[in-house]
Motif scaffolding. Structure first.
Motif, PDB file in Angstrom:
ATOM      1  N   PHE A 173       0.724  -1.066   0.087  1.00 31.78           N
ATOM      2  CA  PHE A 173      -0.175   0.056   0.073  1.00 31.78           C
ATOM      3  C   PHE A 173       1.250   0.635  -0.358  1.00 31.78           C
ATOM      4  N   LEU A 174       1.665   1.094   0.816  1.00 33.12           N
ATOM      5  CA  LEU A 174       2.618   2.546   1.352  1.00 33.12           C
ATOM      6  C   LEU A 174       3.556   2.255  -0.442  1.00 33.12           C
ATOM      7  N   TYR A 175       3.741   1.790  -0.930  1.00 32.70           N
ATOM      8  CA  TYR A 175       4.324   1.690  -2.194  1.00 32.70           C
ATOM      9  C   TYR A 175       3.930   2.298  -3.639  1.00 32.70           C
ATOM     10  N   MET A 176       2.461   1.995  -3.444  1.00 31.02           N
ATOM     11  CA  MET A 176       1.836   1.941  -4.304  1.00 31.02           C
ATOM     12  C   MET A 176       1.167   3.768  -3.790  1.00 31.02           C
ATOM     13  N   VAL A 177       1.554   4.241  -2.854  1.00 29.55           N
ATOM     14  CA  VAL A 177       1.018   5.249  -2.291  1.00 29.55           C
ATOM     15  C   VAL A 177       2.238   6.322  -2.923  1.00 29.55           C
ATOM     16  N   ALA A 178       3.735   5.826  -2.984  1.00 31.79           N
ATOM     17  CA  ALA A 178       4.202   5.934  -3.273  1.00 31.79           C
ATOM     18  C   ALA A 178       4.534   6.920  -4.334  1.00 31.79           C
ATOM     19  N   GLU A 179       4.157   5.477  -5.420  1.00 33.11           N
ATOM     20  CA  GLU A 179       4.475   5.380  -6.830  1.00 33.11           C
ATOM     21  C   GLU A 179       3.388   7.086  -7.830  1.00 33.11           C
ATOM     22  N   LEU A 180       1.973   6.775  -6.912  1.00 31.19           N
ATOM     23  CA  LEU A 180       1.126   7.719  -7.374  1.00 31.19           C
ATOM     24  C   LEU A 180       1.569   9.391  -6.890  1.00 31.19           C
ATOM     25  N   SER A 181       1.636   9.393  -6.208  1.00 38.03           N
ATOM     26  CA  SER A 181       2.426  10.455  -5.145  1.00 38.03           C
ATOM     27  C   SER A 181       3.814  11.321  -6.049  1.00 38.03           C
ATOM     28  N   ALA A 182       4.640   9.822  -6.122  1.00 35.30           N
ATOM     29  CA  ALA A 182       5.644  10.628  -7.693  1.00 35.30           C
ATOM     30  C   ALA A 182       5.155  11.065  -8.650  1.00 35.30           C
ATOM     31  N   LEU A 183       3.953  10.062  -9.149  1.00 35.69           N
ATOM     32  CA  LEU A 183       3.966  10.838 -10.394  1.00 35.69           C
ATOM     33  C   LEU A 183       3.175  12.030 -10.742  1.00 35.69           C
ATOM     34  N   GLN A 184       2.249  12.435  -9.810  1.00 39.65           N
ATOM     35  CA  GLN A 184       1.639  13.532  -9.525  1.00 39.65           C
ATOM     36  C   GLN A 184       2.578  14.878  -9.610  1.00 39.65           C
ATOM     37  N   GLN A 185       3.765  14.932  -8.229  1.00 38.29           N
ATOM     38  CA  GLN A 185       4.654  15.496  -8.376  1.00 38.29           C
ATOM     39  C   GLN A 185       5.288  16.305  -9.755  1.00 38.29           C
ATOM     40  N   ILE A 186       6.158  15.115 -10.668  1.00 41.41           N
ATOM     41  CA  ILE A 186       6.630  14.789 -11.470  1.00 41.41           C
ATOM     42  C   ILE A 186       5.674  15.486 -12.749  1.00 41.41           C
ATOM     43  N   VAL A 187       4.760  14.889 -13.170  1.00 41.32           N
ATOM     44  CA  VAL A 187       3.806  15.669 -14.104  1.00 41.32           C
ATOM     45  C   VAL A 187       3.859  17.179 -13.616  1.00 41.32           C
ATOM     46  N   ASN A 188       3.132  17.982 -11.945  1.00 45.31           N
ATOM     47  CA  ASN A 188       3.023  19.587 -11.585  1.00 45.31           C
ATOM     48  C   ASN A 188       4.944  20.278 -12.162  1.00 45.31           C
ATOM     49  N   ILE A 189       5.555  18.940 -11.887  1.00 43.75           N
ATOM     50  CA  ILE A 189       7.013  20.183 -12.011  1.00 43.75           C
ATOM     51  C   ILE A 189       7.678  20.260 -13.942  1.00 43.75           C
ATOM     52  N   LEU A 190       7.174  19.181 -14.328  1.00 41.17           N
ATOM     53  CA  LEU A 190       7.879  18.968 -15.481  1.00 41.17           C
ATOM     54  C   LEU A 190       6.689  19.893 -16.713  1.00 41.17           C
ATOM     55  N   THR A 191       5.652  19.864 -16.213  1.00 35.32           N
ATOM     56  CA  THR A 191       4.353  20.643 -17.076  1.00 35.32           C
ATOM     57  C   THR A 191       3.995  22.304 -16.489  1.00 35.32           C
ATOM     58  N   GLY A 192       3.873  22.154 -14.963  1.00 36.26           N
ATOM     59  CA  GLY A 192       3.132  23.184 -14.285  1.00 36.26           C
ATOM     60  C   GLY A 192       1.641  22.626 -14.122  1.00 36.26           C
ATOM     61  N   LEU A 193       1.103  21.578 -14.557  1.00 37.74           N
ATOM     62  CA  LEU A 193      -0.470  21.328 -14.870  1.00 37.74           C
ATOM     63  C   LEU A 193      -0.125  20.412 -13.159  1.00 37.74           C
ATOM     64  N   ASN A 194      -1.738  20.783 -13.161  1.00 36.85           N
ATOM     65  CA  ASN A 194      -2.082  19.619 -11.734  1.00 36.85           C
ATOM     66  C   ASN A 194      -2.058  17.907 -12.624  1.00 36.85           C
TER      67      ASN A 194
END
Length: 478
Positions: free
Chosen positions: A85-106
């Motif tokens: 469960f923690l690994y799944m949380v980390a994966e989605l959290s990482a993806l959300q941050q990556i999209v935000n950082i690289l594109t500036g979008l939510n």
């Protein structure tokens, strides 16, 4: 187990390894990469042993149930499910941050789309689909590394004065601490990743298993080292401010920010594909573990598919808080460092008198010992001791608290386990004396082939039936 598909290679690696490089330099990065790669060889060593002991199993929890009984098996299952469960949380959290950082979008819409897509094909195809996406995962990782190395080599300018200023080439206190912390943390945590065990049991022969884990270990070492170097390059190019611990986890993306837009676009597509392939592995492994361990695979297929869907909601809710990715991994590492040493004792036939009660008490005791260590270390401050369990201070503290926690977890767990064992055996001896019953707590368990002539057991002939003793091949909790 396939060399191209280590389960833990999700998008979170784009945060954690460059972050370690910005914290502990070359020393910390090499320790982290080696600690991530070499434990894969353990599956080549222990896999054949566990497959012989539990030929009908397909995950570690199945052997645990056989060796320690139902309660012991369920305890490990809970620890495994929490970790995934923690690994799944980390994966989605990482993806959300990556999209935000690289594109500036939510990043939330991307997270929702990924969850929807993986949920559909995982619920319909099960773990077989995960094997297919593993190949995509491996391709994306290799492509990301090749393109990243070329793009960074061409576009990035290194300020040589920052190399000495950073101190990344020097040894540090944390770097020396990590030589102990990370091997213990990652080796024990790999035991909780059902995807690794599913692949271990699925390998055709022991030779194939060794070839797979060897190639995977070498590939993971190279990939993770190259990714981690990106953190140092970000600092030496000026993209990341040296000493800015708050932004250490995004150092790699600060480096990418200096590259042309088309490179960032390709990296984003590859990263999403990588994240999707890793996320579906955790989904299918988590559902398979729960279905097998709690319901013995008797659930209707539509209930299982509904469970896949229901699982997504709490994962997304927790992931949206975007916690520190490295910290999520370290919290699960503390749990595994407490439990796994108590678990593997049962692999040694000399400890045939070791039972599920001892294993469970030891695992819980190891976690409690971390809190006790915190009380001593922080002069009786229960609040700080509780924060140590959740690593509120992260891995950046310039003291010995985190190091001490990772020492307290396995050592405390083993002390609690053997203490519980002595207490249990003593109690059973007293009961036997008072009731006049035979004291059997130190009897060897019967071989698996007793009553099943065609079953193979490597320890046939070691057990001796005493008069009045009935055959019982199941694991005993007490």
């Amino acid at each position: 187990m396939r060399a191209s598909s280590p389960q833990a290679l999700g998008s979170g690696i784009l945060f954690t390894y460059p972050q370690i490089a910005t914290i502990a330099g070359v020393q910390g990065l090499l320790v982290y990469a080696l600690s991530s790669a070499l434990p894969l060889l353990v599956f080549g060593a222990l896999g054949p042993i566990i497959r012989r002991k539990c030929p009908e199993g397909f995950v570690l929890t199945e052997w645990t149930r056989q060796r320690y009984g139902v309660v012991g098996g369920i305890f490990l299952s809970l620890c495994t499910l929490i970790t995934m469960f923690l690994y799944m949380v980390a994966e989605l959290s990482a993806l959300q941050q990556i999209v935000n950082i690289l594109t500036g979008l939510n990043g939330l819409p991307v997270v929702i789309v990924e969850c929807a897509v993986t949920t559909v094909y995982t619920s319909l195809g099960g773990f077989k689909v995960s094997f297919v996406t593993d190949n995509i995962q491996g391709t994306m990782v290799i492509g990301l590394i090749i393109m990243g190395v070329i793009a960074v080599g061409v576009e990035t300018d290194i300020d040589r004065s920052l190399i000495e200023q950073s101190g990344y080439l020097d040894a540090s206190l944390l770097g020396w601490q990590l030589i102990y912390i990370l091997p213990v943390a990652i080796l024990s945590n790999d035991f909780f990743l059902s995807g690794f065990w599913l692949r271990t049991f699925a390998s055709r022969t022991d030779k194939d298993l060794w070839i797979g884990v060897s190639l995977a270990s070498a590939g993971v070492l190279i990939i993770l080292t190259l990714l981690g170097v990106g953190g140092m390059l970000a600092a030496w190019s000026g993209a990341y401010t040296i000493g800015d611990e708050a932004n250490g986890s995004v150092a790699f993306f600060l480096l990418l920010g200096q590259l042309p837009a088309w490179v960032i676009g390709v990296v984003l597509v590859m990263t999403i594909s990588l994240s999707t392939a890793a996320f579906d592995s955790f989904q299918s492994a988590m559902i398979s573990t729960a279905s097998n361990d709690f319901f013995r695979n008797k659930l209707n297929i539509w209930i299982i598919r509904a469970a896949v869907v229901a699982l997504i909601f709490p994962v997304v809710v927790v992931a949206l808080r975007s916690p520190d990715i490295l910290r999520i991994f370290l919290i699960s590492d503390l749990v595994s460092a407490s439990v796994v040493p108590c678990l593997v004792i049962g692999l040694n036939e000399r400890f045939y008198w070791y039972r599920g009660f001892d294993f469970v008490v030891g695992g819980l005791g190891g976690i409690f010992t971390i809190f006790l260590f915190g009380l001593v270390y922080f002069d009786g401050d229960a609040g700080l001791a509780g924060d140590l369990l959740l690593l509120e201070g992260g891995l950046y503290t310039e003291d010995w608290s985190v190091f001490g926690a990772f020492v307290a977890a396995p050592v405390g767990g083993l002390l609690w386990a053997f203490g519980a064992c002595a207490l249990r055996i003593g109690f059973l001896w007293v009961v036997a004396r008072l009731t006049g019953r035979r004291f059997d707590a130190l009897d060897r368990p019967l071989p698996a082939s007793f009553g099943s002539p065609d079953a193979f057991d490597e320890h046939d002939g070691e057990a001796v039936l005493a008069p009045g003793v009935t055959p019982d091949n199941k694991g005993r909790f007490f």
